[in-house]
Design an enzyme around this catalytic site. Structure first.
Site, short mmCIF file in Angstrom:
data_model
loop_
_atom_site.label_atom_id
_atom_site.label_comp_id
_atom_site.label_asym_id
_atom_site.label_seq_id
_atom_site.Cartn_x
_atom_site.Cartn_y
_atom_site.Cartn_z
N SER A 287 -10.84 -1.83 3.36
CA SER A 287 -10.09 -2.10 4.70
C SER A 287 -9.84 -0.80 5.32
CB SER A 287 -8.74 -2.98 4.24
OG SER A 287 -9.12 -4.31 3.84
N ARG B 39 0.85 -1.10 -0.12
CA ARG B 39 0.06 0.14 0.05
C ARG B 39 0.98 1.19 0.01
NH1 ARG B 39 -2.12 -3.70 -0.90
NH2 ARG B 39 -4.01 -4.69 -0.18
N GLU C 193 -5.51 2.75 6.62
CA GLU C 193 -5.35 2.63 5.38
C GLU C 193 -6.16 3.83 4.61
OE1 GLU C 193 -5.17 -1.23 3.64
OE2 GLU C 193 -6.10 -0.47 1.79
C1 LIG Z 1 -15.80 -1.84 -1.21
C2 LIG Z 1 -14.36 -1.85 -1.25
C3 LIG Z 1 -13.45 -2.62 -1.54
C4 LIG Z 1 -11.98 -2.35 -1.40
N1 LIG Z 1 -11.29 -3.54 -1.68
C5 LIG Z 1 -9.74 -3.09 -1.60
C6 LIG Z 1 -8.79 -4.00 -2.07
O1 LIG Z 1 -9.26 -5.15 -2.04
N2 LIG Z 1 -7.48 -3.81 -2.16
C7 LIG Z 1 -7.28 -2.40 -1.95
O2 LIG Z 1 -6.13 -2.11 -1.88
N3 LIG Z 1 -7.93 -1.46 -1.74
C8 LIG Z 1 -9.44 -1.73 -1.80
N4 LIG Z 1 -10.42 -0.64 -1.74
C9 LIG Z 1 -9.54 0.68 -1.40
C10 LIG Z 1 -9.78 1.68 -2.56
O3 LIG Z 1 -10.66 0.90 -3.61
C11 LIG Z 1 -8.31 1.58 -3.17
O4 LIG Z 1 -7.38 2.11 -2.32
C12 LIG Z 1 -8.33 2.36 -4.57
O5 LIG Z 1 -7.20 2.21 -5.08
C13 LIG Z 1 -8.40 3.95 -4.37
O6 LIG Z 1 -8.85 4.36 -5.68
P1 LIG Z 1 -9.70 5.68 -5.86
O7 LIG Z 1 -9.54 6.14 -7.30
O8 LIG Z 1 -10.92 5.60 -5.21
O9 LIG Z 1 -8.52 6.81 -5.19
P2 LIG Z 1 -9.28 7.74 -3.90
O10 LIG Z 1 -9.90 7.25 -2.96
O11 LIG Z 1 -10.03 8.93 -4.73
O12 LIG Z 1 -7.70 8.57 -3.46
C14 LIG Z 1 -6.76 7.71 -2.68
C15 LIG Z 1 -5.47 8.38 -2.72
O13 LIG Z 1 -4.81 8.33 -3.83
C16 LIG Z 1 -4.51 9.81 -4.39
N5 LIG Z 1 -4.68 9.54 -5.80
C17 LIG Z 1 -5.97 9.48 -6.41
N6 LIG Z 1 -5.72 9.33 -7.76
C18 LIG Z 1 -4.45 10.05 -7.94
C19 LIG Z 1 -3.77 10.35 -9.09
N7 LIG Z 1 -4.13 10.25 -10.39
N8 LIG Z 1 -2.35 10.68 -8.92
C20 LIG Z 1 -1.92 11.00 -7.60
N9 LIG Z 1 -2.57 10.69 -6.40
C21 LIG Z 1 -3.97 10.17 -6.61
C22 LIG Z 1 -5.78 10.73 -3.63
O14 LIG Z 1 -5.06 11.93 -3.39
C23 LIG Z 1 -5.52 10.08 -2.08
O15 LIG Z 1 -4.58 10.17 -1.40
C24 LIG Z 1 -11.71 -0.81 -1.48
C25 LIG Z 1 -12.54 -0.05 -1.12
C26 LIG Z 1 -14.00 -0.30 -1.19
C27 LIG Z 1 -14.78 0.89 -1.06
#
Ligand SMILES: Cc1cc2nc3c(=O)[nH]c(=O)nc-3n(C[C@H](O)[C@H](O)[C@H](O)COP(=O)(O)OP(=O)(O)OC[C@H]3O[C@@H](n4cnc5c(N)ncnc54)[C@H](O)[C@@H]3O)c2cc1C
Length: 292
Positions: free
Chosen positions: A215, A165, A285
């Site tokens: 998580s 992560r 996380e």
């Molecule tokens: C139901 C559910 C299940 C999940 N299961 C998992 C799993 O199995 N494994 C896992 O690892 N995660 C999981 N997650 C967490 C999440 O989906 C991941 O961390 C995902 O990668 C976040 O992507 P996002 O686009 O939503 O980022 P956001 O939540 O919008 O942002 C997360 C971080 O990334 C940064 N960011 C986003 N885009 C960019 C960019 N283009 N450039 C620079 N920084 C950026 C943001 O500033 C922030 O700090 C889950 C979430 C949910 C709701």
């Protein structure tokens, strides 16, 4: 002249995060390329305001007071440019859609990540992973925007400094624009079956019927957060509208009317109670943004 950035004011952030909580952004804009990104950052800098890069908001909680700055949401249509075993993908593209397309093409590497609801940029930033796969495993190159020099940077996988992560982008504040992924050959039917199995497991084990952000805590050096939280007697433990899921203790859920503060306070109580019970300090996380 029309504002090419389409900056909106006072935009509720609830609709842009999977937890469905949080206040309003003073300014908000959708961005799909480096040119508009540069303009958006200048907009914030000229006003001496902070900015926050948002993907799908599936790992973020904004405070109830909102964000007194510019939220820049990275969007791009889920279009992928495949060439044999590799694919160029834009940061705003859906990771799930990419995983599904890779399965369809018989390409192995991220097929077990199809249940992760974020963007590909968010996945690279977090080095998202599940069921033994991490997006880092397939990364050949990441292209990002350096806001200090206003230039684009290309990084190899090694230069992305991926860990559990973790990625270099959490330190250097560059904004991920796109990535090139490389896959192994696989049998589409087998990949489909494996992906379906983990999707079924997610539905059975995760409280997907409630708003959440996946998580809540990272895996510590020893043990699993869910087991540690359960052992501390916290399953079902509630602060306001936020609850430790009865289904999976490493999920905090919004039971309907949670505030962002409820979620933060619950996470704080979990950290303290788990530490008191097992001596292990859990690390969040979920990314909490703003004043808590
Ligand atoms: C139901 C559910 C299940 C999940 N299961 C998992 C799993 O199995 N494994 C896992 O690892 N995660 C999981 N997650 C967490 C999440 O989906 C991941 O961390 C995902 O990668 C976040 O992507 P996002 O686009 O939503 O980022 P956001 O939540 O919008 O942002 C997360 C971080 O990334 C940064 N960011 C986003 N885009 C960019 C960019 N283009 N450039 C620079 N920084 C950026 C943001 O500033 C922030 O700090 C889950 C979430 C949910 C709701």
């Amino acid at each position: 002249m029309q504002d090419p950035l389409n900056i909106q004011e006072n935009v509720s952030l609830k609709q842009y995060t999977t937890f469905r909580v949080g206040g309003a952004a003073r300014f908000f804009t959708d961005i799909s390329g480096a040119d508009s990104l540069k303009l958006a950052i200048r907009f914030a800098q000229e006003r001496q305001l902070p900015y926050f890069i948002l993907g799908r908001g599936s790992n973020v909680v904004f405070s109830d007071a909102g964000f007194d700055g510019l939220v820049i949401r990275i969007v791009s249509k889920s279009s992928f440019h495949f060439s044999e075993n590799s694919c160029e993908v834009f940061a705003g593209s859906s990771l799930s859609a990419l995983a599904r397309e890779s399965i369809h093409r018989g390409l192995s590497g991220i097929h077990l990540l199809s249940g992760i609801p974020g963007t590909t940029g968010g996945a690279v930033y977090m080095n998202a992973g599940a069921y033994g796969q991490e997006i880092a495993d397939c990364i050949r190159e990441v292209r990002s925007f350096d806001p200090e020099t206003e230039t684009t940077v290309s990084r190899s996988r090694e230069e992305c400094e991926f860990g559990y992560r973790r990625s270099v982008f959490q330190k250097n504040k560059e904004i991920i624009l796109s990535a090139i992924l490389e896959f192994q050959n696989g049998d589409p039917e087998v990949l489909k079956e494996e992906a379906a199995k983990v999707m079924k497991e997610r539905k059975e084990k995760q409280p997907l019927e409630f708003p959440n952000a996946g998580s809540a805590f990272k895996r510590p050096a020893a043990g699993f957060p869910g087991a540690l939280i359960e052992a501390a007697g916290l399953k079902g433990f509630t602060v306001g509208g936020a609850q430790v899921s009865e289904k999976h203790a490493n999920f905090i859920i919004n039971t309907g009317n949670a505030s962002a503060q409820d979620i933060y306070d619950l996470s704080e109580q979990i950290i303290q109670k788990v530490r008191a019970h097992s001596g292990i300090t859990l690390e969040r996380e979920i990314i909490f943004t703003g004043k808590f």
